[in-house]
Design a protein around this motif. Structure first.
Motif, short mmCIF file in Angstrom:
data_model
loop_
_atom_site.label_atom_id
_atom_site.label_comp_id
_atom_site.label_asym_id
_atom_site.label_seq_id
_atom_site.Cartn_x
_atom_site.Cartn_y
_atom_site.Cartn_z
N PRO A 32 0.80 -1.23 0.00
CA PRO A 32 0.00 0.00 0.00
C PRO A 32 0.83 1.27 0.00
O PRO A 32 0.42 2.28 -0.59
CB PRO A 32 -0.82 -0.13 1.29
CG PRO A 32 -0.93 -1.59 1.52
CD PRO A 32 0.38 -2.15 1.07
N GLN A 33 2.00 1.25 0.63
CA GLN A 33 2.81 2.46 0.69
C GLN A 33 3.35 2.84 -0.69
O GLN A 33 3.33 4.01 -1.08
CB GLN A 33 3.96 2.29 1.67
CG GLN A 33 4.75 3.56 1.91
CD GLN A 33 5.46 3.56 3.25
OE1 GLN A 33 5.16 2.76 4.11
NE2 GLN A 33 6.41 4.47 3.43
N ALA A 61 -0.05 3.55 -3.11
CA ALA A 61 -0.84 4.73 -2.79
C ALA A 61 -0.11 6.00 -3.22
O ALA A 61 -0.69 6.89 -3.84
CB ALA A 61 -1.15 4.78 -1.29
N VAL A 96 -6.00 -3.37 -9.76
CA VAL A 96 -5.68 -3.40 -8.33
C VAL A 96 -5.18 -4.78 -7.92
O VAL A 96 -4.14 -4.93 -7.25
CB VAL A 96 -6.91 -3.02 -7.49
CG1 VAL A 96 -6.62 -3.21 -6.01
CG2 VAL A 96 -7.31 -1.56 -7.75
N ILE A 123 -1.22 -5.95 -6.66
CA ILE A 123 -0.91 -6.67 -5.42
C ILE A 123 -0.16 -7.96 -5.73
O ILE A 123 0.84 -8.31 -5.09
CB ILE A 123 -2.20 -6.97 -4.65
CG1 ILE A 123 -2.87 -5.67 -4.21
CG2 ILE A 123 -1.91 -7.85 -3.43
CD1 ILE A 123 -4.25 -5.85 -3.62
N VAL A 126 -6.58 2.09 -7.57
CA VAL A 126 -5.43 1.62 -6.79
C VAL A 126 -5.17 2.54 -5.60
O VAL A 126 -4.96 2.08 -4.46
CB VAL A 126 -4.17 1.52 -7.67
CG1 VAL A 126 -2.93 1.23 -6.81
CG2 VAL A 126 -4.33 0.43 -8.73
N CYS A 132 -7.95 2.07 -2.87
CA CYS A 132 -7.84 0.78 -2.17
C CYS A 132 -6.60 0.74 -1.27
O CYS A 132 -6.67 0.30 -0.11
CB CYS A 132 -7.80 -0.36 -3.17
SG CYS A 132 -9.34 -0.60 -4.09
N MET A 133 -5.48 1.19 -1.79
CA MET A 133 -4.25 1.17 -1.00
C MET A 133 -4.25 2.23 0.09
O MET A 133 -3.67 2.05 1.15
CB MET A 133 -3.04 1.36 -1.91
CG MET A 133 -2.89 0.28 -2.95
SD MET A 133 -2.67 -1.36 -2.21
CE MET A 133 -2.79 -2.40 -3.68
N GLY A 134 -4.95 3.35 -0.17
CA GLY A 134 -5.02 4.41 0.82
C GLY A 134 -5.75 3.97 2.08
O GLY A 134 -5.44 4.45 3.19
N ALA A 150 -5.55 1.05 3.46
CA ALA A 150 -4.61 0.27 4.28
C ALA A 150 -3.37 1.05 4.68
O ALA A 150 -2.64 0.63 5.58
CB ALA A 150 -4.19 -0.99 3.51
N LEU A 151 -3.13 2.20 4.04
CA LEU A 151 -1.87 2.93 4.24
C LEU A 151 -1.58 3.29 5.70
O LEU A 151 -0.44 3.13 6.16
CB LEU A 151 -1.86 4.19 3.37
CG LEU A 151 -0.57 5.00 3.37
CD1 LEU A 151 0.61 4.16 2.92
CD2 LEU A 151 -0.72 6.23 2.48
N TRP A 163 2.26 2.32 7.18
CA TRP A 163 3.16 3.43 6.82
C TRP A 163 4.47 3.37 7.60
O TRP A 163 4.49 3.14 8.80
CB TRP A 163 2.48 4.77 7.07
CG TRP A 163 3.41 5.93 6.86
CD1 TRP A 163 4.12 6.61 7.81
CD2 TRP A 163 3.77 6.52 5.61
NE1 TRP A 163 4.88 7.60 7.24
CE2 TRP A 163 4.69 7.57 5.87
CE3 TRP A 163 3.39 6.27 4.29
CZ2 TRP A 163 5.23 8.36 4.88
CZ3 TRP A 163 3.93 7.06 3.29
CH2 TRP A 163 4.84 8.08 3.58
#
Length: 276
Positions: free
Chosen positions: A38-39, A42, A79, A83, A171, A174-176, A178-179, A183
């Motif tokens: 995610p890092q 995002a 997405v 992954i 993307v 979705c990743m934001g 979990a970020l 982080w």
């Protein structure tokens, strides 16, 4: 634009695409050992979105699409593929992932040859997948679906920047989510790698959309196998990885099977004419 010139431009775009996407994959492998997916995605997707908006404003090209269902499907598959490839590059040697990128099964005979190529990767002769191979297979399947959706959209409407913008927006969202949970502070050098990844990814996705619009699949697919050459070079100079004999044999079989498929597709009109 004449047919011959269109083909040359399309072939040139495919060659540039393979170099850009291989460079982006190399950065993915470099970053995958230090940060969670995610890092990387995002941050890079946010940069790609900004690039898309800037390019759309400069060119006057809109980002709205008529093929909303196909675009939604492409975004979801993008997405999932992102992954999958992140995990595959984290767990497998760089060049090995190419066997899954090149495997696009369509008929049983060619699929059989492709599977034999994949089995050449199995360590110590084991006939089972490691988790890295399963991630790579998942990424290849979802990535192929995303490209099929991209080609469908390109046939209906010419919106290359929209095809870059919407999947990357999906993307980033979705990743934001979990970020905040993954982080880690990033030094300036790593932020530079993320920015470079975003630039290569933006270029690769735009080039692929334009190339698939100009070239039929049976022409574009063999040219995309040039990506393996880039991946071997990056793996060698960047990570000290040289593909072994089993990997080279596997690539030969997988690429051969894909060329079998595209040759069959290219000859299909001639066979139909002969039968008629």
């Amino acid at each position: 634009m004449t047919v011959s010139r269109t083909a040359l431009v399309g072939a040139g775009l495919v060659a540039l695409y393979t170099g850009a996407i291989a460079a982006a994959d190399g950065i993915t492998k470099l970053v995958a050992g230090s940060y969670a997916a995610p890092q990387l995605f995002a941050l890079s997707s946010g940069l790609v979105i900004l690039l898309s908006l800037g390019a759309a404003r400069k060119s006057g090209e809109g980002l709205r699409v008529r093929s909303r269902g196909a675009m939604a499907l492409r975004s979801v598959l993008t997405v999932l593929a992102a992954i999958g490839f992140f995990q595959a590059f984290r767990l497998l040697p760089f060049a090995d992932v190419f066997l899954f990128i090149a495997l696009v099964p369509a008929v049983w005979a060619a699929l059989t040859v492709g599977v034999v190529g994949l089995l050449c990767l199995m360590p110590a002769g084991r006939m089972t997948f490691d988790i890295g191979h399963l991630w790579a297979l998942f990424a290849a399947l979802t990535g192929t679906g995303s490209m099929v959706a991209a080609r469908y959209i390109a046939r209906v409407e010419r919106v290359p920047l929209a095809q870059v913008f919407w999947p990357n927006l999906a993307v980033m969202i979705c990743m934001g989510v979990a970020l905040p949970f993954v982080w880690q502070p990033m030094p300036l050098a790593d932020l530079g790698w993320v920015a470079a990844y975003a630039l290569f990814l933006f270029a690769a996705r735009w080039l692929s959309v334009e190339a698939l619009r100009l070239l039929p699949a049976y022409v574009a697919t063999p040219l995309m196998n040039l990506q393996f050459v880039w991946m071997v070079a990056i793996g060698w100079f960047g990570f000290g990885e040289l593909p072994g004999a089993a990997t080279l044999l596997g690539v030969t079989l997988v690429v051969g099977s894909s060329m079998w498929l595209v040759a069959d597709e290219a000859l299909l009109p001639a066979r139909r004419t002969a039968q008629a």
